[in-house]
Design a protein around this motif. Structure first.
Motif, short mmCIF file in Angstrom:
data_model
loop_
_atom_site.label_atom_id
_atom_site.label_comp_id
_atom_site.label_asym_id
_atom_site.label_seq_id
_atom_site.Cartn_x
_atom_site.Cartn_y
_atom_site.Cartn_z
N ILE A 199 0.84 -1.20 0.00
CA ILE A 199 0.00 0.00 0.00
C ILE A 199 0.87 1.25 0.00
CG2 ILE A 199 -1.94 1.17 1.13
CD1 ILE A 199 -2.62 -1.69 0.28
N GLN A 200 1.26 1.70 -1.17
CA GLN A 200 2.04 2.91 -1.29
C GLN A 200 1.10 4.12 -1.36
OE1 GLN A 200 5.37 3.16 -0.96
NE2 GLN A 200 5.36 0.95 -0.54
N PRO A 201 1.58 5.30 -0.99
CA PRO A 201 0.71 6.48 -1.06
C PRO A 201 0.41 6.91 -2.50
CG PRO A 201 2.87 7.08 -0.20
CD PRO A 201 2.88 5.61 -0.39
N LYS A 202 -0.45 6.16 -3.14
CA LYS A 202 -0.90 6.46 -4.51
C LYS A 202 -2.20 5.72 -4.71
CE LYS A 202 1.01 2.50 -6.80
NZ LYS A 202 1.45 1.87 -7.97
N ARG A 203 -2.83 5.92 -5.86
CA ARG A 203 -4.09 5.23 -6.11
C ARG A 203 -3.86 3.77 -6.47
NH1 ARG A 203 -9.35 5.97 -7.65
NH2 ARG A 203 -8.97 4.29 -9.11
N HIS A 204 -4.63 2.87 -5.85
CA HIS A 204 -4.58 1.46 -6.21
C HIS A 204 -5.93 1.05 -6.77
CE1 HIS A 204 -0.75 0.81 -4.17
NE2 HIS A 204 -1.22 1.49 -3.13
N HIS A 230 -5.98 -8.00 3.55
CA HIS A 230 -5.45 -7.83 4.92
C HIS A 230 -4.88 -6.44 5.14
CE1 HIS A 230 -2.27 -9.00 2.27
NE2 HIS A 230 -1.33 -9.08 3.20
N PHE A 231 -4.59 -5.73 4.05
CA PHE A 231 -4.06 -4.37 4.18
C PHE A 231 -5.09 -3.29 3.84
CE2 PHE A 231 0.40 -6.11 3.09
CZ PHE A 231 0.72 -6.22 4.43
N ARG A 232 -6.19 -3.68 3.18
CA ARG A 232 -7.02 -2.60 2.64
C ARG A 232 -7.70 -1.71 3.67
NH1 ARG A 232 -12.07 -5.39 -0.68
NH2 ARG A 232 -12.80 -6.56 1.10
N PRO A 233 -7.94 -2.20 4.92
CA PRO A 233 -8.49 -1.22 5.88
C PRO A 233 -7.53 -0.06 6.18
CG PRO A 233 -8.15 -3.36 6.94
CD PRO A 233 -7.89 -3.55 5.48
N ARG A 234 -6.31 -0.14 5.70
CA ARG A 234 -5.36 0.95 5.93
C ARG A 234 -5.45 2.05 4.86
NH1 ARG A 234 0.19 -2.19 7.52
NH2 ARG A 234 -0.73 -3.90 8.71
N THR A 235 -6.38 1.86 3.92
CA THR A 235 -6.54 2.90 2.89
C THR A 235 -7.76 3.77 3.22
OG1 THR A 235 -8.04 1.57 1.54
CG2 THR A 235 -5.68 1.28 1.13
N ARG A 276 -9.27 -1.28 -7.18
CA ARG A 276 -10.04 -2.08 -6.22
C ARG A 276 -9.64 -3.55 -6.31
NH1 ARG A 276 -15.22 0.73 -5.93
NH2 ARG A 276 -14.58 2.88 -5.68
N GLU A 277 -9.35 -4.01 -7.54
CA GLU A 277 -8.99 -5.41 -7.73
C GLU A 277 -7.69 -5.73 -7.00
OE1 GLU A 277 -9.91 -3.34 -10.14
OE2 GLU A 277 -11.83 -4.24 -10.71
N PHE A 278 -6.72 -4.83 -7.13
CA PHE A 278 -5.45 -5.02 -6.45
C PHE A 278 -5.66 -5.05 -4.93
CE2 PHE A 278 -1.87 -3.06 -4.20
CZ PHE A 278 -0.82 -3.90 -4.59
N LEU A 279 -6.50 -4.17 -4.45
CA LEU A 279 -6.73 -4.11 -3.01
C LEU A 279 -7.47 -5.34 -2.49
CD1 LEU A 279 -7.47 -0.30 -2.73
CD2 LEU A 279 -5.50 -1.52 -1.79
N ARG A 280 -8.35 -5.90 -3.34
CA ARG A 280 -9.04 -7.14 -2.94
C ARG A 280 -8.04 -8.26 -2.71
NH1 ARG A 280 -13.17 -7.04 -7.58
NH2 ARG A 280 -13.98 -5.04 -6.90
N GLU A 281 -6.99 -8.28 -3.54
CA GLU A 281 -5.96 -9.31 -3.37
C GLU A 281 -5.10 -9.04 -2.15
OE1 GLU A 281 -3.95 -9.26 -7.12
OE2 GLU A 281 -5.76 -9.99 -8.14
#
Ligand code: 4AD
Ligand code: MG
Length: 456
Positions: A108-113, A123-128, A115-120
């Motif tokens: 999770i870098q400070p840039k736009r990701h 475990h990290f996506r609540p940090r966005t 949704r598909e990438f975040l689904r994979e």
């Protein structure tokens, strides 16, 4: 003692020039030669705070400058009001301690990701930002649901998760067994419960039993459906809220549903203004107006026949053509909510496409059922008045090939004080889609389960 960032945000003037300790995770770290900025988020609020650190204040300046995104840190510093800046205050650090480092290849870098990438990387996506907002809203809505019903004296029922009944009669169940595969084929006599059992698709039937004792009850729990539908609105595990009300008909049922949806939205405006503003800006333009409009209007009510007539007049627009007496396709639902510019109840459905427990209307062709359709999420609620007449119920069970023996207890409810009653099920996940504008159910469930997907 450290303090929650939310507390400072709520009353930042009271903290002016005071020393605080905050602990959280680095969202972004921008270091220059003599000073740097950390966007620190501790999860208690949607907003991050800006921490300013300087070479002349910190012994470990050179290390701090290298802390990667995702690092856990503890910051001791002074709250400084910054009325001329975008943010109302910042924290000038006296001390920054690394509590947990984050490697350079952090996903999770400070840039736009996407949704598909975040689904994979669930475990990290609540940090966005997006998922921080979605899952806080999920929590706030869950509490609002309880408030709504408890304020109205409803009893909260924990309906069973493992059950022998197919509450919807649709045969879309996950089986529960401790037998190996070959043994399953021999039958369930030696199985754990001595009979076939499955994960519940709905707590409704048990809720009916409780409504006929407590008058007004609700369930709120996970439900499981082995539907093969791979759509943005279906999950194999989802949460449903099912009120059941005695001495009530379909109109009472719809009134309760409308009151509940409005209560949740109103509560959200009070509890989550930052999150709503974020969704409004980045997810669905016009979301806030849409929701305000819902609060200020009455939901439209039309029969299935009326709905079909509207669709038939516009049939050239649809890939799947509307047909009288048949179910509505997604595109039809979309059309209707657009046509009425808001939520719409569709009532009195043809009996053949609805469940066995719905009350037969006098025309003997339609049942006292209602679906609430909303823009975006489609069918948000499904409910009905229940068939309280035993002979009618038995007839329907037979017609629809529902195992009447298994449901002996359900039939008994009709024999002993089985009065008029009604209820509905609201899909929590679809409600979250509706109020956030997020258009895929996988992105409102913490760790979603869908066909061929059971990661995490
Ligand atoms: O319309 P459904 O199947 O109704 C029932 O289960 C009744 N027993 C409810 C009742 O009368 N007590 O489901 C109710 C709602 C739907 O309107 C939808 O919002 C949600 O549950 N739902 C799903 N949500 C996500 N994924 C799925 N696979 C869903 N199936 C239903
Ligand atoms: Mg339904």
């Amino acid at each position: 003692m450290d303090i929650e960032i939310k507390k400072i945000l709520l009353d930042f003037k009271a903290y002016a020039d005071k020393e605080v300790i905050v602990k959280g995770w680095v969202r972004n770290n921008r270091a220059q030669k003599e000073f740097g900025f950390i966007d620190l988020n501790d999860g208690t609020a949607f907003e991050s705070v800006q921490v300013v650190y300087e070479d002349k204040e910190l012994e470990n300046f050179k290390d701090v400058a290298k802390y990667n995104s995702g690092s856990a840190v503890s910051v001791k510093g002074r709250v400084v009001l910054t009325p001329k800046m975008k943010q109302a205050f910042e924290i000038k650090a006296d001390q920054v301690i690394l509590e947990g480092s984050s490697l350079e290849d952090y996903a999770i870098q400070p840039k736009r990701h996407t949704r598909e990438f975040l689904r994979e990387n669930a475990h990290f996506r609540p940090r966005t930002n997006l998922f921080n907002a979605v899952f806080r809203v999920r929590s706030v809505i869950s509490y609002a649901v309880h408030k709504f019903f408890q304020e109205r004296n409803f009893i909260y029922l924990h309906s069973p998760i493992i059950t022998a009944s197919d509450a919807e009669g649709a045969g879309e169940m996950f089986q529960v067994t401790t037998l190996g595969q070959t043994k399953v084929e021999e039958g369930h006599k030696n199985d754990f419960f001595g009979k076939k059992s499955n994960l519940s698709v709905s707590g409704q039937l048990q809720a009916e039993a409780f409504a006929l004792a407590f008058k007004n009850v609700y369930t709120f729990g996970p439900t499981f459906r082995a539907e093969k539908s791979n759509t943005p609105r279906h999950a194999s595990e989802f949460w449903m809220i099912e009120p059941e009300i005695a001495f009530a008909d379909l109109n009472d049922d719809m009134q309760l549903a409308e009151d509940m949806v409005k209560y949740i939205i109103k509560d959200l405006f009070e509890q989550c203004p930052s999150e709503l503003a974020f969704f409004n800006k980045f997810v669905e333009k016009g979301l806030i107006d849409k929701l305000k409009n819902v609060l200020d209007s009455s939901f439209k009510r039309i029969t299935h026949k009326e709905a079909t007539d509207i669709l038939l007049k516009n049939n050239d627009q649809f890939v799947i053509k509307a047909v009288e007496g048949e179910d509505l396709a997604t595109e039809h639902e979309k059309f209707l909510t657009k046509h009425f510019n808001g939520p719409v109840f569709v009532t009195d459905w043809p009996k053949g496409i609805k469940a066995f427990y719905m009350r037969m209307n006098d025309d003997l062709e339609t049942v006292a059922a209602m679906d609430l359709l909303v823009p975006g999420a489609g069918e948000l609620i499904g409910g009905s008045q229940r068939e309280e007449r035993l002979d009618m119920l038995e007839k329907r069970m037979e017609e629809m090939h529902v195992d009447g023996e298994e449901l002996w207890w359900y039939k008994e409810l009709r024999k002993y004080g089985g009065n008029k009653h009604a209820g509905y099920g609201l899909g929590l996940d679809r409600m979250i889609m509706y109020v956030t504008g997020v258009d895929n159910i996988r992105d409102v469930i913490p760790f979603p389960r869908t066909p061929k997907n059971c990661e995490f």
